[in-house]
Scaffold this active site. Structure first.
Site, PDB file in Angstrom:
ATOM      1  N   GLU A 120       1.057  -1.355   0.023  1.00 22.32           N
ATOM      2  CA  GLU A 120      -0.010  -0.057  -0.159  1.00 22.32           C
ATOM      3  C   GLU A 120       0.675   1.312   0.137  1.00 22.32           C
ATOM      4  OE1 GLU A 120      -1.836   0.378   3.728  1.00 22.32           O
ATOM      5  OE2 GLU A 120      -2.771   2.488   3.089  1.00 22.32           O
TER       6      GLU A 120
ATOM      7  N   GLU B  56      -4.796   0.595  -3.372  1.00 21.01           N
ATOM      8  CA  GLU B  56      -3.408   1.076  -3.398  1.00 21.01           C
ATOM      9  C   GLU B  56      -2.492  -0.114  -3.527  1.00 21.01           C
ATOM     10  OE1 GLU B  56      -3.599   5.640  -1.907  1.00 21.01           O
ATOM     11  OE2 GLU B  56      -3.104   4.069  -0.355  1.00 21.01           O
TER      12      GLU B  56
ATOM     13  N   ASP C  59       0.823   3.838  -3.260  1.00 21.76           N
ATOM     14  CA  ASP C  59       0.275   5.002  -3.135  1.00 21.76           C
ATOM     15  C   ASP C  59       1.071   6.176  -3.588  1.00 21.76           C
ATOM     16  OD1 ASP C  59      -1.234   7.173  -1.108  1.00 21.76           O
ATOM     17  OD2 ASP C  59       1.011   7.500  -0.885  1.00 21.76           O
TER      18      ASP C  59
END
Lengths: 214, 214
Positions: free
Chosen positions: B43, B111, B47
């Site tokens: 993640e 993400e 991101d």
């Protein structure tokens, strides 16, 4: 253009379009006055390139670390103070075109420079710049400072550090925070600035930590 | 593994290393219980890939727009609510492994999925996913909501909207904010969540705007 040539030599990258470098070295104060383009769009882009590159590199280099460590390590590389110091070392202070006071922060100009290299030469050259000038130095995750000062303050004074936002400036989408950190009952305090309250607190913590350790 | 196969078909990308996709679909609640890896590192990476790709694309697509417009347009694409809805549409709710309550936010999983595609197939495939599922829809910059609700509220009630942080949760490096927006003297209010106070305010504004327009 002599000043731009020098910067190109310094960073080891020659622009195909020198106009891009010129824009990257144009602060909004000067741009508004002359009604020309400022570095703000390039800064927006460079910020994203920088965050991606740093995230990607430290992800690969730290396979055994959790996401909290990675986040804090990234912050240590992309925070205003760190980038401002790099800008100073690159001599951007003399190259940047600006109006008004001379105490301009150089972190935005560094990001704009990254954005300009990315547009001019592609991702490969932007990454090369970031690896050479930003990631080269091994540094500690930023989080440490706030944790360290808390531990130290509790042990020394049995009091936790207090943070207070002293100043908020800039447009809503691009604020700058100035935070004061102090220890209740002590004469000592430190001021930090950042793009978020948290970043400003980190910076203030780092300075306070240094003052306490002196 | 049937559920992962279906997801691969859905997104049009087949993983070389299905283990990566498995990790991307593992919430920390489940991971802690089973003592396996959660999606949190992916993640973190996803991101950064997402922010870079969105910034880069909208930079190119909007040569005449200033950095404030670009920032707000980027926020519209990378905010929690928007990504959560995408996760829902991709059916991640049924695929994600988690423990505890069923109201898990899916933005993090989206993400993580982007991070997994980036590691598995390289940047080209991650960008393809982002362009197909996130950038495809033309949307308005996020800032509009807060500005619009202010204008509407001033005109209708001669009062400005008040925002209050109702809840702050999560570890320091990854907070979630819940904000209530209301208009003094009116019975109407709306709750928004986000990774920053500002994002939560935007979300609350959007909902409040909808309620006022009904």
């Amino acid at each position: 253009m002599q000043r731009l040539k020098k910067l190109e030599e310094q960073i080891g990258y020659t622009f195909r379009d020198t106009g891009l470098l010129e824009v990257a070295m144009t602060h909004s104060s000067y741009a508004h006055e002359k009604k020309i383009q400022s570095y703000e769009r390039l800064e927006f882009l460079g910020d994203a390139v920088l965050n991606f590159t740093v995230a990607s590199e430290i992800f690969r280099q730290n396979p055994d670390r959790d996401e909290s460590f990675l986040t804090n390590l990234k912050s240590a590389y992309v925070n205003r103070e760190y980038l401002h110091r790099l800008g100073k070392n690159l001599g951007l202070k003399k190259i940047l075109r600006h109006s008004g006071p001379d105490d301009i922060r150089l972190d935005q100009a560094v990001e704009a420079l990254i954005g300009a290299i990315y547009i001019d030469g592609g991702y490969r050259y932007a990454r090369r710049f970031i690896k050479k000038y930003i990631l080269r130095k091994k540094i500690k995750p930023l989080e440490d400072y706030k944790g360290l000062i808390k531990t130290l303050s509790m042990r020394k004074f049995n009091k936790n550090v207090i943070y207070r936002v002293e100043k908020e400036s800039g447009p809503p989408h691009k604020k700058t925070f100035q935070v004061i950190a102090r220890i209740p009952g002590q004469q000592i305090s430190a001021t930090g600035t950042g793009r978020t309250k948290k970043e400003a607190e980190m910076m203030a913590s780092r300075i306070l930590l240094k003052k306490l350790s002196d």
